[in-house]
Design a protein around this motif. Structure first.
Motif, PDB file in Angstrom:
ATOM      1  N   ARG A  68       6.663  76.716 -10.854  1.00 24.62           N
ATOM      2  CA  ARG A  68       6.524  76.577  -9.412  1.00 24.62           C
ATOM      3  C   ARG A  68       7.808  76.021  -8.812  1.00 24.62           C
ATOM      4  NH1 ARG A  68       0.355  75.028  -7.833  1.00 24.62           N
ATOM      5  NH2 ARG A  68      -0.645  76.338  -9.429  1.00 24.62           N
TER       6      ARG A  68
ATOM      7  N   HIS B 247       9.366  74.222  -4.891  1.00 23.50           N
ATOM      8  CA  HIS B 247       9.031  73.636  -3.596  1.00 23.50           C
ATOM      9  C   HIS B 247      10.286  73.595  -2.736  1.00 23.50           C
ATOM     10  CE1 HIS B 247       6.496  71.859  -6.750  1.00 23.50           C
ATOM     11  NE2 HIS B 247       5.546  71.741  -5.853  1.00 23.50           N
TER      12      HIS B 247
ATOM     13  N   VAL C 208       2.933  82.050  -2.430  1.00 21.28           N
ATOM     14  CA  VAL C 208       2.643  80.695  -1.961  1.00 21.28           C
ATOM     15  C   VAL C 208       1.352  80.217  -2.613  1.00 21.28           C
ATOM     16  CG1 VAL C 208       2.188  79.266   0.072  1.00 21.28           C
ATOM     17  CG2 VAL C 208       3.832  81.134   0.201  1.00 21.28           C
ATOM     18  N   SER C 209       1.334  78.960  -3.057  1.00 21.88           N
ATOM     19  CA  SER C 209       0.240  78.468  -3.909  1.00 21.88           C
ATOM     20  C   SER C 209      -1.109  78.380  -3.212  1.00 21.88           C
ATOM     21  CB  SER C 209       0.595  77.088  -4.481  1.00 21.88           C
ATOM     22  OG  SER C 209       0.724  76.127  -3.443  1.00 21.88           O
TER      23      SER C 209
ATOM     24  N   ASN D 168      -2.282  80.760  -1.229  1.00 17.26           N
ATOM     25  CA  ASN D 168      -2.738  82.131  -0.944  1.00 17.26           C
ATOM     26  C   ASN D 168      -3.711  82.562  -2.042  1.00 17.26           C
ATOM     27  OD1 ASN D 168      -3.089  84.843  -0.381  1.00 17.26           O
ATOM     28  ND2 ASN D 168      -0.922  85.226   0.065  1.00 17.26           N
TER      29      ASN D 168
ATOM     30  N   GLU E 151       5.677  73.447   1.173  1.00 19.31           N
ATOM     31  CA  GLU E 151       5.481  74.818   0.678  1.00 19.31           C
ATOM     32  C   GLU E 151       5.721  74.963  -0.824  1.00 19.31           C
ATOM     33  OE1 GLU E 151       6.135  78.462   3.112  1.00 19.31           O
ATOM     34  OE2 GLU E 151       7.510  78.983   1.501  1.00 19.31           O
ATOM     35  N   GLU E 152       4.642  74.989  -1.556  1.00 12.25           N
ATOM     36  CA  GLU E 152       4.697  75.215  -3.006  1.00 12.25           C
ATOM     37  C   GLU E 152       4.536  76.708  -3.282  1.00 12.25           C
ATOM     38  OE1 GLU E 152       2.704  72.882  -6.613  1.00 12.25           O
ATOM     39  OE2 GLU E 152       1.243  74.074  -5.483  1.00 12.25           O
ATOM     40  N   VAL E 153       5.400  77.235  -4.138  1.00 15.34           N
ATOM     41  CA  VAL E 153       5.392  78.665  -4.467  1.00 15.34           C
ATOM     42  C   VAL E 153       5.231  78.832  -5.977  1.00 15.34           C
ATOM     43  CG1 VAL E 153       6.670  80.850  -4.368  1.00 15.34           C
ATOM     44  CG2 VAL E 153       6.862  79.187  -2.490  1.00 15.34           C
TER      45      VAL E 153
END
Length: 259
Positions: A249, A251, A229-230, A232, A105-107
């Motif tokens: 970012r 993770h 979230v990357s 989206n 999950e990358e944000v």
């Protein structure tokens, strides 16, 4: 694909991390050196249940400190998660990778200059002071478990900075969008923004986002920030349209099953 910032501004990262903690407070926060251990037994949010290292040079006794954090998370019935930001020590991340942890999950954390942003002169939707109403709307538009209502209400009640709770409702079908805006001095954080799936693509996202940003600017905020979230893409496109650009970012890391 959204381009990543290769050399993030670390002072800005530190400031956004600090306001982010205040905007979405965990019920238990402990420090092991500069590692912040965040736990919230009542809510499963990863942001509320993770370890975040806040100093790139704090990498002593990594294995021992991970074991200690693991015992604390186990006592709370939570899986141990690490949140990797640009402030995380490289040796910590290397250790996690070597020990069989996986990154997921990358944000994307984004910011926007409110002083130059063109917004309507009027607010179509005033913030509500009814936390119960807002929580019901949030659960509806996110399609989350209604059993989380007490926990979500507790989190929102514990937010210390001034907070605007925004809801857009349809007279016949109920809530269609919701977000909360936390104004922390000159920074305003947009949290938990969502539009009900059957109402997306009709400009409602821009409407509620504009209203929240207008409220924050009227209260003195000069910069807005949010996290998404990357993968989206619709949300990234909306925020880019509104003038948001990437700051950095982060993770999450978890232990692989069987590792």
């Amino acid at each position: 694909m959204h381009a990543s910032v290769s050399d993030p501004n670390l002072p800005l990262v530190r400031r956004l991390e600090a306001v982010g903690f205040r905007a979405w407070p965990a019920s238990s926060v402990l420090y092991d050196g500069s590692w912040q251990v965040r736990l919230t037994g009542s809510h499963p949010s990863k942001r509320l249940n993770c370890v975040v290292a806040l100093d790139p040079s704090d990498h002593r006794d990594i294995a021992l400190r991970i074991e200690k954090a693991g015992r604390r998370f186990e006592a709370h019935g939570r899986p141990l998660l690490f949140r990797q930001t640009p402030l995380s020590p490289k040796l910590l991340i290397d250790h996690l990778a070597a020990e069989g942890w996986e990154c997921f999950e990358e944000v994307v954390t984004m910011t926007c200059d409110l002083t130059t942003l063109e917004l309507p002169d009027t607010m179509d939707h005033l913030p509500t002071h009814d936390i119960g109403r807002f929580v019901d709307a949030d659960i509806t538009v996110h399609e989350t478990d209604p059993a989380l209502k007490p926990a979500l209400a507790e989190i929102i009640t514990s937010i210390k900075p001034p907070t605007g709770l925004f809801v857009i409702e349809d007279p016949e079908t109920g809530p269609v969008a919701a977000t909360l805006c936390v104004q922390d001095n000159d920074l305003a954080g947009l949290m938990s923004l969502a539009v009900r799936p059957d109402k997306r693509g009709n400009g409602i996202g821009v409407e509620i986002l504009s209203t929240a940003l207008r409220w924050a600017r009227m209260r003195g905020a000069r910069t807005a920030w949010l996290q998404v979230v990357s993968d989206n893409e619709p949300a990234l496109a909306l925020y880019a349209k509104m003038g948001f650009t990437e700051a950095y970012r982060y993770h999450y890391w978890r232990k692989k099953a069987g590792a």
